[in-house]
Design a protein around this motif. Structure first.
Motif, PDB file in Angstrom:
ATOM      1  N   UNK A  21       0.849  -1.189   0.000  1.00 54.00           N
ATOM      2  CA  UNK A  21       0.000   0.000   0.000  1.00 54.00           C
ATOM      3  C   UNK A  21       0.885   1.240   0.000  1.00 54.00           C
ATOM      4  N   UNK A  22       0.451   2.260  -0.733  1.00 58.18           N
ATOM      5  CA  UNK A  22       1.163   3.535  -0.738  1.00 58.18           C
ATOM      6  C   UNK A  22       0.154   4.674  -0.794  1.00 58.18           C
ATOM      7  N   UNK A  23       0.473   5.749  -0.099  1.00 57.90           N
ATOM      8  CA  UNK A  23      -0.339   6.963  -0.149  1.00 57.90           C
ATOM      9  C   UNK A  23       0.604   8.105  -0.518  1.00 57.90           C
ATOM     10  N   UNK A  24       0.234   8.849  -1.557  1.00 57.44           N
ATOM     11  CA  UNK A  24       1.022   9.979  -2.032  1.00 57.44           C
ATOM     12  C   UNK A  24       0.258  11.263  -1.730  1.00 57.44           C
ATOM     13  N   UNK A  25       0.839  12.121  -0.894  1.00 55.98           N
ATOM     14  CA  UNK A  25       0.196  13.382  -0.519  1.00 55.98           C
ATOM     15  C   UNK A  25       0.812  14.532  -1.309  1.00 55.98           C
ATOM     16  N   UNK A  26      -0.035  15.252  -2.035  1.00 58.12           N
ATOM     17  CA  UNK A  26       0.420  16.401  -2.823  1.00 58.12           C
ATOM     18  C   UNK A  26       0.808  17.559  -1.911  1.00 58.12           C
ATOM     19  N   UNK A  27       1.408  18.567  -2.517  1.00 61.15           N
ATOM     20  CA  UNK A  27       1.835  19.741  -1.772  1.00 61.15           C
ATOM     21  C   UNK A  27       0.766  20.813  -1.705  1.00 61.15           C
ATOM     22  N   UNK A  28       1.094  21.895  -1.045  1.00 62.15           N
ATOM     23  CA  UNK A  28       0.199  23.033  -0.877  1.00 62.15           C
ATOM     24  C   UNK A  28      -0.276  23.551  -2.231  1.00 62.15           C
ATOM     25  N   UNK A  29      -1.585  23.681  -2.374  1.00 61.80           N
ATOM     26  CA  UNK A  29      -2.162  24.183  -3.612  1.00 61.80           C
ATOM     27  C   UNK A  29      -2.124  23.193  -4.756  1.00 61.80           C
ATOM     28  N   UNK A  30      -1.635  21.996  -4.508  1.00 61.78           N
ATOM     29  CA  UNK A  30      -1.526  20.988  -5.556  1.00 61.78           C
ATOM     30  C   UNK A  30      -2.767  20.118  -5.650  1.00 61.78           C
ATOM     31  N   UNK A  31      -2.666  19.104  -6.472  1.00 68.26           N
ATOM     32  CA  UNK A  31      -3.733  18.111  -6.602  1.00 68.26           C
ATOM     33  C   UNK A  31      -3.116  16.834  -7.141  1.00 68.26           C
ATOM     34  N   UNK A  32      -3.853  15.745  -7.145  1.00 68.36           N
ATOM     35  CA  UNK A  32      -3.284  14.454  -7.546  1.00 68.36           C
ATOM     36  C   UNK A  32      -2.813  14.359  -8.997  1.00 68.36           C
ATOM     37  N   UNK A  33      -3.155  15.332  -9.821  1.00 71.00           N
ATOM     38  CA  UNK A  33      -2.821  15.246 -11.243  1.00 71.00           C
ATOM     39  C   UNK A  33      -1.594  16.048 -11.646  1.00 71.00           C
ATOM     40  N   UNK A  34      -0.932  16.704 -10.701  1.00 73.51           N
ATOM     41  CA  UNK A  34       0.215  17.536 -11.067  1.00 73.51           C
ATOM     42  C   UNK A  34       1.525  16.816 -10.798  1.00 73.51           C
ATOM     43  N   UNK A  35       2.571  17.369 -11.386  1.00 73.19           N
ATOM     44  CA  UNK A  35       3.946  16.907 -11.180  1.00 73.19           C
ATOM     45  C   UNK A  35       4.063  15.409 -11.437  1.00 73.19           C
ATOM     46  N   UNK A  36       4.811  14.729 -10.611  1.00 71.42           N
ATOM     47  CA  UNK A  36       5.145  13.313 -10.771  1.00 71.42           C
ATOM     48  C   UNK A  36       4.170  12.376 -10.066  1.00 71.42           C
TER      49      UNK A  36
END
Length: 176
Positions: free
Chosen positions: A4-19
């Motif tokens: 299992x893995x959980x990836x938390x985005x950064x401030x002002x981000x969302x799951x569809x940005x960056x890597x």
């Protein structure tokens, strides 16, 4: 053992940005169940009211791999005070205010002993220079309190509105 893995985005981000989508696909292909939740109030809502919502929304086990970027990495510190994880990867993370912006995701202080007990080998990945102050000195401050592995690059903020960073092979290679 379920992966299992959980990836938390950064401030002002969302799951569809960056890597984030790229890493989620890579981990899924290796057999992980991956969550990349969207938290629009991350670093806008005080951590004392935000954290209980996060803890309730996910299942955390000693086998869970946690990944956080920027404000999401700061969130991981508060999570790791309370729950165990197999691994934690704090990318462009920070434990003290990195700049003059308000940082409601930060606690005034952390239970570093609890964090150390809840994750055996955390990784702190920061850049020499970061446009928001989430730099190698911030990574070093966490490393000195918790141990683990500190990796210093020269990759800015590892993805941002002005920095394309659609893939993150280094991070992918570190996750078992």
């Amino acid at each position: 053992m379920a992966l299992e893995a959980i990836i938390f985005h950064g401030t002002g981000g969302n799951p569809e940005v960056a890597w984030y989508p790229w890493l989620a696909k890579r981990l899924t292909a290796r057999g992980y169940t991956v969550e990349v939740p969207h938290y629009p109030t991350l670093n806008a809502e005080p951590i004392d009211t935000f954290l209980p919502k996060v803890l309730e929304a996910h299942t955390f086990t000693p086998e869970t791999v946690l990944v956080g970027h920027s404000g999401g990495a700061a969130l991981l510190l508060a999570i790791l005070e309370r729950v165990p994880a197999a691994k934690a990867f704090l990318v462009a993370g920070y434990c003290t205010p990195p700049n003059t912006s308000d940082e409601p995701v930060l606690r005034p202080s952390y239970d570093w002993d609890a964090i150390r007990a809840n994750v055996q080998d955390p990784y702190f990945i920061n850049s020499l220079k970061d446009p928001y102050g989430c730099d190698a000195a911030q990574g070093r401050a966490m490393f000195e309190r918790v141990g683990g592995t500190q990796i210093v690059r020269n990759d800015g903020h590892f993805g941002d509105y002005n920095q394309v960073y659609d893939e993150f092979p280094l991070l992918d290679s570190l996750i078992p």
